[in-house]
Design a protein around this motif. Structure first.
Motif, PDB file in Angstrom:
ATOM      1  N   VAL A   1      -0.555  83.199  19.900  1.00 34.36           N
ATOM      2  CA  VAL A   1      -0.755  83.837  21.199  1.00 34.36           C
ATOM      3  C   VAL A   1       0.239  83.275  22.203  1.00 34.36           C
TER       4      VAL A   1
ATOM      5  N   ASP B   1       4.579  89.690  15.602  1.00 33.11           N
ATOM      6  CA  ASP B   1       3.620  88.735  15.041  1.00 33.11           C
ATOM      7  C   ASP B   1       2.822  88.026  16.131  1.00 33.11           C
ATOM      8  N   PHE B   2       3.378  88.000  17.358  1.00 34.44           N
ATOM      9  CA  PHE B   2       2.746  87.272  18.455  1.00 34.44           C
ATOM     10  C   PHE B   2       1.865  88.193  19.297  1.00 34.44           C
ATOM     11  N   ILE B   3       0.729  87.654  19.703  1.00 31.86           N
ATOM     12  CA  ILE B   3      -0.147  88.362  20.640  1.00 31.86           C
ATOM     13  C   ILE B   3       0.281  87.965  22.052  1.00 31.86           C
TER      14      ILE B   3
ATOM     15  N   LYS C   1      -2.596  81.389  11.144  1.00 29.74           N
ATOM     16  CA  LYS C   1      -3.384  81.428  12.380  1.00 29.74           C
ATOM     17  C   LYS C   1      -2.739  82.411  13.362  1.00 29.74           C
ATOM     18  N   PRO C   2      -3.551  83.116  14.170  1.00 33.24           N
ATOM     19  CA  PRO C   2      -2.978  84.008  15.188  1.00 33.24           C
ATOM     20  C   PRO C   2      -2.138  83.213  16.182  1.00 33.24           C
TER      21      PRO C   2
END
Length: 208
Positions: free
Chosen positions: A4, A18-20, A1-2
């Motif tokens: 954030v 990897d993190f938004i 899963k994204p």
């Protein structure tokens, strides 16, 4: 899963790619649309290290309340398996109850946990390193899942069956209705099929 991260200011240089990163104020409902919170699986509220613990906890409690308030106003989504799960970090143990009241599903008291690990490592050398491995992603971690069998059985039999098939170590059971956890019960204890098991493994292996 994204994944954030939502916080004030510019993207921190040390944040892994990897993190938004989305800049904003999670304590304001009007800004939560930025992160599409209504579609989120879970939210983790982390306390600030740049202010006193009491102030950090106050902000975390406000954020937890804001997240829960925002979600209560969203239309029911039939695709959602469960409600948004909120985990909040609390630095002062006296504020743990306030975070739960504000809407957090689970509270992690990192200061108390850290001190407990330090004290235990002094008495049992090596235990701190082992517990850090359990808590780290990518290694053996703790999982809680539904029992994959439809009949009651003793804890001893349940442990043997799960280990033989999935090669994971069962360490306890949980009653999902009360949330009560019993670690390493007697082998003779009868475990209902609607309970959950607590085990150590490299990944979740019991999901149907």
């Amino acid at each position: 899963k994204p994944l954030v991260v939502f916080g004030a200011g510019d993207r921190p240089g040390e944040l892994p790619p990897d993190f938004i990163w989305i800049s904003g104020d999670p304590s304001k409902e009007s800004e939560l649309d930025k992160v599409r919170l209504s579609h989120a699986h879970a939210a983790i509220v982390v306390g600030s290290r740049g202010v006193p613990p009491s102030q950090a906890d106050a902000t975390s409690i406000l954020v937890a309340f804001t997240l829960r308030s925002y979600m209560s106003k969203q239309p029911t989504d039939a695709q959602r398996i469960r409600a948004l799960y909120i985990v909040a970090e609390i630095l002062d143990p006296e504020n743990a109850g306030h975070a739960l009241t504000a809407g957090a599903d689970e509270v992690v008291e990192t200061t108390r946990l850290g001190f407990s690990l330090l004290a235990h490592a002094a008495l049992v050398p090596g235990s701190g390193k082992i517990m850090s491995q359990v808590a780290s992603a990518g290694a053996h971690s703790l999982y809680i899942e539904s029992i994959p069998y439809s009949r009651s059985m003793s804890y001893g039999e349940l442990s043997q069956k799960i280990h033989a098939k999935h090669k994971v170590a069962l360490i306890g059971v949980r009653n999902p209705q009360s949330g009560a956890v019993e670690l390493t019960p007697l082998d003779e204890k009868e475990i209902p099929p609607d309970w959950e098991v607590v085990y150590l493994g490299r990944k979740a292996v019991l999901r149907k």
